[in-house]
Write an enzyme that holds these catalytic residues in place. Structure first.
Site, PDB file in Angstrom:
ATOM      1  N   LYS A   1       0.810  -1.185   0.000  1.00 58.95           N
ATOM      2  CA  LYS A   1       0.000   0.000   0.000  1.00 58.95           C
ATOM      3  C   LYS A   1       0.854   1.250   0.000  1.00 58.95           C
ATOM      4  CE  LYS A   1      -3.397  -2.224   2.988  1.00 58.95           C
ATOM      5  NZ  LYS A   1      -3.852  -2.293   4.383  1.00 58.95           N
TER       6      LYS A   1
ATOM      7  N   ASP B   1      14.592  -0.370   0.924  1.00 63.73           N
ATOM      8  CA  ASP B   1      15.229  -0.517   2.225  1.00 63.73           C
ATOM      9  C   ASP B   1      16.223  -1.680   2.143  1.00 63.73           C
ATOM     10  OD1 ASP B   1      15.634  -1.019   5.034  1.00 63.73           O
ATOM     11  OD2 ASP B   1      13.751  -0.046   5.480  1.00 63.73           O
TER      12      ASP B   1
ATOM     13  N   LYS C   1      17.195   3.854   0.964  1.00 67.28           N
ATOM     14  CA  LYS C   1      17.874   3.747   2.260  1.00 67.28           C
ATOM     15  C   LYS C   1      19.020   2.739   2.112  1.00 67.28           C
ATOM     16  CE  LYS C   1      15.120   3.780   6.075  1.00 67.28           C
ATOM     17  NZ  LYS C   1      14.345   3.227   7.226  1.00 67.28           N
TER      18      LYS C   1
ATOM     19  N   PHE D   1      13.228   5.532  11.145  1.00 63.98           N
ATOM     20  CA  PHE D   1      11.881   5.078  10.828  1.00 63.98           C
ATOM     21  C   PHE D   1      11.097   6.252  10.250  1.00 63.98           C
ATOM     22  CE2 PHE D   1       9.106   1.401  11.525  1.00 63.98           C
ATOM     23  CZ  PHE D   1       7.934   1.940  11.018  1.00 63.98           C
ATOM     24  N   VAL D   2      10.858   6.206   8.926  1.00 62.29           N
ATOM     25  CA  VAL D   2      10.174   7.308   8.248  1.00 62.29           C
ATOM     26  C   VAL D   2       8.723   6.951   7.929  1.00 62.29           C
ATOM     27  CG1 VAL D   2      12.243   8.409   7.313  1.00 62.29           C
ATOM     28  CG2 VAL D   2      11.162   6.576   6.013  1.00 62.29           C
TER      29      VAL D   2
ATOM     30  N   ASP E   1       3.860   4.043   6.374  1.00 62.15           N
ATOM     31  CA  ASP E   1       3.113   3.923   7.615  1.00 62.15           C
ATOM     32  C   ASP E   1       3.905   3.288   8.738  1.00 62.15           C
ATOM     33  OD1 ASP E   1       1.672   0.762   8.031  1.00 62.15           O
ATOM     34  OD2 ASP E   1       3.090   1.208   6.428  1.00 62.15           O
TER      35      ASP E   1
ATOM     36  N   ARG F   1       0.081   7.353   6.982  1.00 63.32           N
ATOM     37  CA  ARG F   1       0.184   7.373   5.517  1.00 63.32           C
ATOM     38  C   ARG F   1      -0.298   8.697   4.931  1.00 63.32           C
ATOM     39  NH1 ARG F   1       1.175   2.126   3.633  1.00 63.32           N
ATOM     40  NH2 ARG F   1       0.250   0.430   4.809  1.00 63.32           N
TER      41      ARG F   1
END
Length: 184
Positions: free
Chosen positions: A47, A107, A135, A156-157, A163, A169
């Site tokens: 999502k 990531d 990242k 942690f973005v 989310d 979000r």
């Protein structure tokens, strides 16, 4: 900026709404040039990438079709589990087409690496990756994006589609989540 209760959970804004708009516009222009005359199919990985996908497709000025896949590798945790499963597959055939996988963040790369292998087996003409955030510090798989917006630190973005536990979000910017929020 409208102040919401979600803003209180943000340690700092990493990428503003304005910076996001400029970046996505520029990326759309580049993709439009690179895919001129090709059969572009943009594949959004749900999502997280839905907000980026919506803005990116509007920034692309050539004919393009879209499709969606949903894969899971995170659950509700903060680190990738390494287990990837397809929850929703593509509706369209991709053989002979030019695929652009649209992702919110690259990531560890495990999910995208797995996805690329599955899709490559379906014989598209080409596969490229567009990610809003890269990242590289966390990369464990041998994969990189062909198009990326911003390199982000190992934090942690959230926001702009990203989310934590299905929340944040809808923030219009990318922010770093306060550790106390996900360490509860």
């Amino acid at each position: 900026m409208v102040h919401t209760e979600m803003d209180e959970d943000i340690l700092k804004v990493l990428i503003s709404e304005e910076e996001l708009k400029k970046c996505v516009q520029k990326m759309g222009e580049q993709i439009s040039r690179d895919y001129q005359g090709k059969d572009l199919l943009m594949v959004s990985v749900l999502k997280g990438s839905v907000v980026f996908m919506a803005d990116l497709m509007r920034a692309i000025t050539i004919p393009a079709k879209i499709d969606f896949m949903s894969v899971s590798s995170y659950g509700s945790g903060v680190k990738s589990s390494g287990v990837v499963k397809i929850i929703k597959d593509l509706d369209q055939q991709i053989e002979g087409r030019d695929l652009l996988i649209v992702e919110d963040i690259l990531d560890s790369g495990m999910t995208l690496s797995y996805l690329s292998k599955i899709l490559k087996a379906r014989n598209p003409r080409s596969i490229r990756i567009a990610t809003l955030l890269d990242k590289p510090e966390r990369r464990t798989a041998d994969i990189q994006a062909d198009y990326y917006g911003f390199q982000v630190p190992d934090a942690f973005v959230v926001g702009y589609g990203l989310d934590y536990n299905e929340t944040y979000r809808n923030l219009p910017y990318i922010g770093i989540l306060k550790p106390q929020v996900y360490q509860k």
